[in-house]
Structure formats: C-alpha cells, structure tokens
Design a protein around this motif. Structure first.
Motif, PDB file in Angstrom:
ATOM      1  N   GLY A   1       0.804  -1.233   0.000  1.00  0.00           N
ATOM      2  CA  GLY A   1       0.000   0.000   0.000  1.00  0.00           C
ATOM      3  C   GLY A   1       0.829   1.272   0.000  1.00  0.00           C
ATOM      4  O   GLY A   1       0.279   2.369   0.097  1.00  0.00           O
ATOM      5  N   SER A   2       2.125   1.133  -0.132  1.00  0.00           N
ATOM      6  CA  SER A   2       3.001   2.305   0.008  1.00  0.00           C
ATOM      7  C   SER A   2       3.219   3.049  -1.306  1.00  0.00           C
ATOM      8  O   SER A   2       3.615   4.205  -1.295  1.00  0.00           O
ATOM      9  N   ARG A   3       2.989   2.371  -2.424  1.00  0.00           N
ATOM     10  CA  ARG A   3       3.282   2.978  -3.735  1.00  0.00           C
ATOM     11  C   ARG A   3       2.233   2.540  -4.745  1.00  0.00           C
ATOM     12  O   ARG A   3       1.469   1.611  -4.480  1.00  0.00           O
ATOM     13  N   GLY A   4       2.253   3.204  -5.906  1.00  0.00           N
ATOM     14  CA  GLY A   4       1.470   2.745  -7.061  1.00  0.00           C
ATOM     15  C   GLY A   4      -0.014   2.567  -6.780  1.00  0.00           C
ATOM     16  O   GLY A   4      -0.640   3.377  -6.087  1.00  0.00           O
ATOM     17  N   ILE A   5      -0.567   1.499  -7.327  1.00  0.00           N
ATOM     18  CA  ILE A   5      -2.003   1.236  -7.209  1.00  0.00           C
ATOM     19  C   ILE A   5      -2.405   1.092  -5.735  1.00  0.00           C
ATOM     20  O   ILE A   5      -3.436   1.598  -5.300  1.00  0.00           O
ATOM     21  N   GLY A   6      -1.557   0.416  -4.958  1.00  0.00           N
ATOM     22  CA  GLY A   6      -1.879   0.177  -3.541  1.00  0.00           C
ATOM     23  C   GLY A   6      -2.036   1.467  -2.759  1.00  0.00           C
ATOM     24  O   GLY A   6      -2.950   1.595  -1.932  1.00  0.00           O
TER      25      GLY A   6
ATOM     26  N   ASN B   1       7.268  -3.606   1.827  1.00  0.00           N
ATOM     27  CA  ASN B   1       8.349  -4.574   2.023  1.00  0.00           C
ATOM     28  C   ASN B   1       9.663  -3.891   2.370  1.00  0.00           C
ATOM     29  O   ASN B   1      10.262  -4.189   3.392  1.00  0.00           O
ATOM     30  N   SER B   2      10.094  -2.939   1.519  1.00  0.00           N
ATOM     31  CA  SER B   2      11.435  -2.379   1.726  1.00  0.00           C
ATOM     32  C   SER B   2      11.485  -0.864   1.844  1.00  0.00           C
ATOM     33  O   SER B   2      12.390  -0.327   2.466  1.00  0.00           O
ATOM     34  N   ASN B   3      10.528  -0.159   1.255  1.00  0.00           N
ATOM     35  CA  ASN B   3      10.624   1.299   1.172  1.00  0.00           C
ATOM     36  C   ASN B   3       9.810   1.953   2.303  1.00  0.00           C
ATOM     37  O   ASN B   3       8.658   2.335   2.130  1.00  0.00           O
TER      38      ASN B   3
ATOM     39  N   ASN C   1      -5.390  -7.640  -1.267  1.00  0.00           N
ATOM     40  CA  ASN C   1      -4.132  -8.314  -1.617  1.00  0.00           C
ATOM     41  C   ASN C   1      -3.622  -7.695  -2.906  1.00  0.00           C
ATOM     42  O   ASN C   1      -4.010  -8.091  -4.008  1.00  0.00           O
ATOM     43  N   ASN C   2      -2.763  -6.695  -2.737  1.00  0.00           N
ATOM     44  CA  ASN C   2      -2.300  -5.903  -3.882  1.00  0.00           C
ATOM     45  C   ASN C   2      -0.811  -6.079  -4.177  1.00  0.00           C
ATOM     46  O   ASN C   2      -0.381  -5.856  -5.317  1.00  0.00           O
ATOM     47  N   ALA C   3      -0.016  -6.482  -3.184  1.00  0.00           N
ATOM     48  CA  ALA C   3       1.450  -6.525  -3.382  1.00  0.00           C
ATOM     49  C   ALA C   3       1.783  -7.407  -4.580  1.00  0.00           C
ATOM     50  O   ALA C   3       1.228  -8.505  -4.732  1.00  0.00           O
TER      51      ALA C   3
ATOM     52  N   ASN D   1       5.629 -16.597 -15.593  1.00  0.00           N
ATOM     53  CA  ASN D   1       5.566 -16.633 -14.125  1.00  0.00           C
ATOM     54  C   ASN D   1       4.441 -15.729 -13.602  1.00  0.00           C
ATOM     55  O   ASN D   1       3.600 -16.148 -12.797  1.00  0.00           O
ATOM     56  N   TYR D   2       4.409 -14.502 -14.093  1.00  0.00           N
ATOM     57  CA  TYR D   2       3.424 -13.505 -13.643  1.00  0.00           C
ATOM     58  C   TYR D   2       2.004 -13.921 -14.055  1.00  0.00           C
ATOM     59  O   TYR D   2       1.061 -13.833 -13.261  1.00  0.00           O
ATOM     60  N   ALA D   3       1.862 -14.395 -15.300  1.00  0.00           N
ATOM     61  CA  ALA D   3       0.540 -14.815 -15.783  1.00  0.00           C
ATOM     62  C   ALA D   3       0.018 -15.999 -14.963  1.00  0.00           C
ATOM     63  O   ALA D   3      -1.173 -16.047 -14.625  1.00  0.00           O
TER      64      ALA D   3
ATOM     65  N   TYR E   1      -3.350  -1.853 -18.284  1.00  0.00           N
ATOM     66  CA  TYR E   1      -2.048  -1.192 -18.094  1.00  0.00           C
ATOM     67  C   TYR E   1      -2.258   0.140 -17.378  1.00  0.00           C
ATOM     68  O   TYR E   1      -2.936   1.027 -17.885  1.00  0.00           O
ATOM     69  N   ILE E   2      -1.683   0.234 -16.186  1.00  0.00           N
ATOM     70  CA  ILE E   2      -1.895   1.396 -15.319  1.00  0.00           C
ATOM     71  C   ILE E   2      -0.558   2.123 -15.158  1.00  0.00           C
ATOM     72  O   ILE E   2       0.489   1.479 -14.984  1.00  0.00           O
ATOM     73  N   GLY E   3      -0.607   3.439 -15.169  1.00  0.00           N
ATOM     74  CA  GLY E   3       0.632   4.229 -15.140  1.00  0.00           C
ATOM     75  C   GLY E   3       1.321   4.258 -13.791  1.00  0.00           C
ATOM     76  O   GLY E   3       1.296   5.255 -13.091  1.00  0.00           O
ATOM     77  N   THR E   4       1.966   3.148 -13.410  1.00  0.00           N
ATOM     78  CA  THR E   4       2.755   3.107 -12.169  1.00  0.00           C
ATOM     79  C   THR E   4       4.198   2.746 -12.532  1.00  0.00           C
ATOM     80  O   THR E   4       4.501   2.466 -13.685  1.00  0.00           O
ATOM     81  N   GLU E   5       5.055   2.706 -11.497  1.00  0.00           N
ATOM     82  CA  GLU E   5       6.470   2.365 -11.744  1.00  0.00           C
ATOM     83  C   GLU E   5       6.607   1.009 -12.435  1.00  0.00           C
ATOM     84  O   GLU E   5       7.507   0.792 -13.233  1.00  0.00           O
TER      85      GLU E   5
HETATM   86  P1  NAP Z   1       4.419  -1.007  -7.767  1.00  0.00           P
HETATM   87  O1  NAP Z   1       4.221   0.417  -8.106  1.00  0.00           O
HETATM   88  O2  NAP Z   1       5.687  -1.688  -8.178  1.00  0.00           O
HETATM   89  O3  NAP Z   1       4.214  -1.190  -6.173  1.00  0.00           O
HETATM   90  C1  NAP Z   1       4.352  -2.454  -5.603  1.00  0.00           C
HETATM   91  C2  NAP Z   1       4.011  -2.414  -4.136  1.00  0.00           C
HETATM   92  O4  NAP Z   1       4.092  -3.754  -3.631  1.00  0.00           O
HETATM   93  C3  NAP Z   1       4.962  -1.569  -3.312  1.00  0.00           C
HETATM   94  O5  NAP Z   1       4.245  -0.970  -2.272  1.00  0.00           O
HETATM   95  C4  NAP Z   1       5.941  -2.622  -2.740  1.00  0.00           C
HETATM   96  O6  NAP Z   1       6.530  -2.218  -1.495  1.00  0.00           O
HETATM   97  C5  NAP Z   1       4.986  -3.779  -2.521  1.00  0.00           C
HETATM   98  N1  NAP Z   1       5.656  -5.075  -2.445  1.00  0.00           N
HETATM   99  C6  NAP Z   1       6.443  -5.671  -3.367  1.00  0.00           C
HETATM  100  N2  NAP Z   1       6.861  -6.861  -2.917  1.00  0.00           N
HETATM  101  C7  NAP Z   1       6.336  -7.020  -1.674  1.00  0.00           C
HETATM  102  C8  NAP Z   1       6.414  -8.039  -0.689  1.00  0.00           C
HETATM  103  N3  NAP Z   1       7.128  -9.151  -0.873  1.00  0.00           N
HETATM  104  N4  NAP Z   1       5.743  -7.859   0.470  1.00  0.00           N
HETATM  105  C9  NAP Z   1       5.020  -6.733   0.691  1.00  0.00           C
HETATM  106  N5  NAP Z   1       4.905  -5.730  -0.203  1.00  0.00           N
HETATM  107  C10 NAP Z   1       5.569  -5.879  -1.372  1.00  0.00           C
HETATM  108  O7  NAP Z   1       3.252  -1.927  -8.374  1.00  0.00           O
HETATM  109  P2  NAP Z   1       1.811  -1.497  -8.978  1.00  0.00           P
HETATM  110  O8  NAP Z   1       1.979  -1.240 -10.428  1.00  0.00           O
HETATM  111  O9  NAP Z   1       1.162  -0.485  -8.115  1.00  0.00           O
HETATM  112  O10 NAP Z   1       1.036  -2.895  -8.852  1.00  0.00           O
HETATM  113  C11 NAP Z   1       0.185  -3.201  -7.764  1.00  0.00           C
HETATM  114  C12 NAP Z   1      -0.558  -4.496  -8.068  1.00  0.00           C
HETATM  115  O11 NAP Z   1      -1.335  -4.325  -9.250  1.00  0.00           O
HETATM  116  C13 NAP Z   1       0.373  -5.670  -8.329  1.00  0.00           C
HETATM  117  O12 NAP Z   1      -0.187  -6.854  -7.802  1.00  0.00           O
HETATM  118  C14 NAP Z   1       0.405  -5.757  -9.836  1.00  0.00           C
HETATM  119  O13 NAP Z   1       0.721  -7.056 -10.284  1.00  0.00           O
HETATM  120  C15 NAP Z   1      -1.019  -5.357 -10.170  1.00  0.00           C
HETATM  121  N6  NAP Z   1      -1.192  -4.853 -11.524  1.00  0.00           N
HETATM  122  C16 NAP Z   1      -0.530  -3.732 -11.943  1.00  0.00           C
HETATM  123  C17 NAP Z   1      -0.731  -3.278 -13.227  1.00  0.00           C
HETATM  124  C18 NAP Z   1      -0.049  -2.043 -13.742  1.00  0.00           C
HETATM  125  O14 NAP Z   1      -0.257  -1.752 -14.921  1.00  0.00           O
HETATM  126  N7  NAP Z   1       0.698  -1.316 -12.950  1.00  0.00           N
HETATM  127  C19 NAP Z   1      -1.589  -3.964 -14.090  1.00  0.00           C
HETATM  128  C20 NAP Z   1      -2.240  -5.104 -13.636  1.00  0.00           C
HETATM  129  C21 NAP Z   1      -2.042  -5.527 -12.345  1.00  0.00           C
HETATM  130  P3  NAP Z   1       8.108  -1.792  -1.404  1.00  0.00           P
HETATM  131  O15 NAP Z   1       8.251  -0.560  -2.247  1.00  0.00           O
HETATM  132  O16 NAP Z   1       8.337  -1.551   0.039  1.00  0.00           O
HETATM  133  O17 NAP Z   1       8.877  -2.954  -1.962  1.00  0.00           O
END
Ligand code: NAP
Length: 248
Positions: free
Chosen positions: A15-20, A39-41, A91-93, A156-158, A189-193
């Motif tokens: 929940g610290s970054r991106g979609i979460g 997890n780390s940041n 469950n977003n991580a 793996n991801y799929a 596709y969502i505009g995150t890191e």
């Molecule tokens: P993101 O910007 O990379 O952020 C990932 C988040 O997950 C960060 O808060 C990170 O925390 C945390 N995280 C990673 N590994 C972890 C672990 N082992 N334990 C606890 N926290 C952990 O990702 P996002 O793009 O927002 O994606 C969020 C979710 O949406 C993911 O499940 C992703 O697969 C899904 N999704 C994303 C997209 C997209 O286009 N972005 C599309 C479809 C689905 P730290 O920074 O502390 O590591």
C-alpha cells in the motif's frame, strides 16, 4: 445496501506505492482506518501514513514481506492489535520478473509465484477468521489482464495472476454463506512504476492496442475497490475488469 466505510479497518498489501497507495487513499477518504503494508521502502510507507492521517482517519505502516507466512501473520496481528477488528483485506502486493520462458530461471519463477500468489494464501488464511466476523467483510485480490490473456515474457506472472482468479472463485464459494465477499480486480495497463519499467517503444505499442488509447490511472482501480467494499454485498467470486477495453 450501501455499506458505510467510516471506522472500518482495511489492510492494503503493497500500500506504500502505485495502485496500492491509491487504494489506501480512496478507502481513507471514505472514512476507513488503514494498515499500509510495505516490504522495503519505509519512507514511501511513512509518507502515505502521514497523508492518510491528514484526512482525519488513523493509519499505521507495517513492514512485512507477505511472501513469508510469518511476516503475513505479523501484519494481520498488527492490524487487529491496533484497531481491534479487520473488515477489508486488499491483496495488492506484486512484482514482475519478466523474461521469456527459455531464459527464465527457477528463481524468477519462484519469486514471482511467492510474492504474487503464495502471499495471498499467507495473508488471507490468517485474516479470514477476523473478516468473517466483520459485518461486511471483503477480500479483494488485485489480479491482472495478464492472468486472463497471458503476456509475452510473463509465464511466471501470468501463472500467478491466473492462479489468483481460481483462488478468488473457490474462496468465494466456500464463504458465500457468510457476510464475506471475495472478488478480484483485473487492471489493464496502469501508469505506475511497474509499467514505467516497460521500454518506451514497447509501451507505445501497448497503448496503441488499448481501445481507449491511454494507460489507466491508479485511482481508477482504487474506485473499483471502493465500489466493491461499499456496494458489492451481492457481488462475490467475480473478476472486475478495469482496462480501457483491452480485454472484454
Ligand atoms: P508497484 O508500483 O511496483 O508497487 C508495488 C508495491 O508492492 C509496493 O508498495 C511494494 O513495497 C509492494 N511489495 C512488493 N513486494 C512485496 C512483498 N514481498 N511484500 C510486501 N509488499 C511488497 O506496483 P503497482 O503497479 O502499483 O502494482 C500493484 C498491483 O497491481 C500488483 O499486484 C500488480 O501485479 C497489479 N497490476 C498492476 C498493473 C499495472 O499496470 N501497474 C496492471 C495489472 C495488475 P516496497 O516498495 O516496500 O517494496
């Protein structure tokens, strides 16, 4: 019947970054108290906690690698100790380790399955007794279009994201007689890191394939979560597609 989220308690993994972080903010705007998992940041997590508290609700940050069962248990415990209840688990991580299957190492495979799929067993199994006690418990799993139509370099991801869909439907069946609902959201596709890590040329081609011709905003996923929490009492075992029309 609309459920008011004021004083409800939500855990958002990653929940610290991106979609979460967007999900955490939107739930907080509705009055829910928030447990931000990271997890780390820690800096990003602390920043989110401060931002959420400014909205007049309470929040804590909990470091836990949700791919580890003992960490996931610690996360749920911290939430219940602080707030005395748990209503919503998001469950977003998630992570990616993209590479073609030919080049994929066992480490690439296991890491992605552990963080994206096994984590959901870890958190949900500990949270379930609390969530079924809640007056309108919610489990929301953030899957992906890649779990629905596959992705080049993403076996793996799929596999992890498709696994989440099977998990969602099965747990929804098993809990349907309680007040808990279990659903998945499949973002496009969502505009995150995570997506900004895709090379620009590849990303341009991807955007051109999206019928709405743009990336989604994290808040567009977050509003889907709020909808399921507030108005999703009769919605369970579903995949909510928020993807600009790329998969129908
Ligand atoms: P993101 O910007 O990379 O952020 C990932 C988040 O997950 C960060 O808060 C990170 O925390 C945390 N995280 C990673 N590994 C972890 C672990 N082992 N334990 C606890 N926290 C952990 O990702 P996002 O793009 O927002 O994606 C969020 C979710 O949406 C993911 O499940 C992703 O697969 C899904 N999704 C994303 C997209 C997209 O286009 N972005 C599309 C479809 C689905 P730290 O920074 O502390 O590591």
């Amino acid at each position: 019947m609309t459920v008011e989220l004021k004083n409800k308690v939500a855990i958002v993994t990653g929940g610290s970054r991106g979609i979460g972080s967007s999900i955490a903010l939107e739930l907080a705007k509705e009055g829910a108290n928030i447990v931000i998992n990271y997890n780390s940041n820690s800096e990003a997590a602390d920043k989110m906690v401060a931002e959420i508290k400014e909205l007049g609700v309470d929040a804590i940050a909990v470091q836990a690698d949700v791919s580890k069962s003992e960490d996931a248990a610690k996360l749920v415990q911290a939430a219940v100790e602080k707030f005395g209840q748990l209503d919503i688990l998001v469950n977003n991580a998630g992570i990616t380790r993209d590479t073609t299957f030919k080049k994929m190492t066992e480490e690439d495979w296991r890491k992605v399955i552990d963080v994206n799929l096994n984590s959901v067993f870890n958190t949900t199994s500990v949270a379930l007794p609390h969530l079924t006690e809640a007056e309108a418990g919610r489990v929301i799993n953030i899957s992906s279009i890649i779990g629905q139509f596959g992705g080049f370099g993403q076996t793996n991801y799929a596999a992890a994201k498709a696994g989440l869909l099977g998990f969602t439907k099965s747990l929804a069946l098993e809990t349907a007689r309680t007040k808990l609902t279990v659903n998945a959201i499949c973002p496009g596709y969502i505009g995150t890191e995570m997506v900004q890590a895709i090379p620009e040329k590849v990303l341009d081609k991807l955007v051109a394939k999206i019928p709405q011709q743009r990336l989604g905003e994290p808040s567009e996923i977050a509003r889907g979560v709020v909808f399921l929490c507030k108005d999703g009492g009769y919605i369970t075992g579903q995949e909510l597609n928020i993807n600009g029309g790329i998969y129908m």
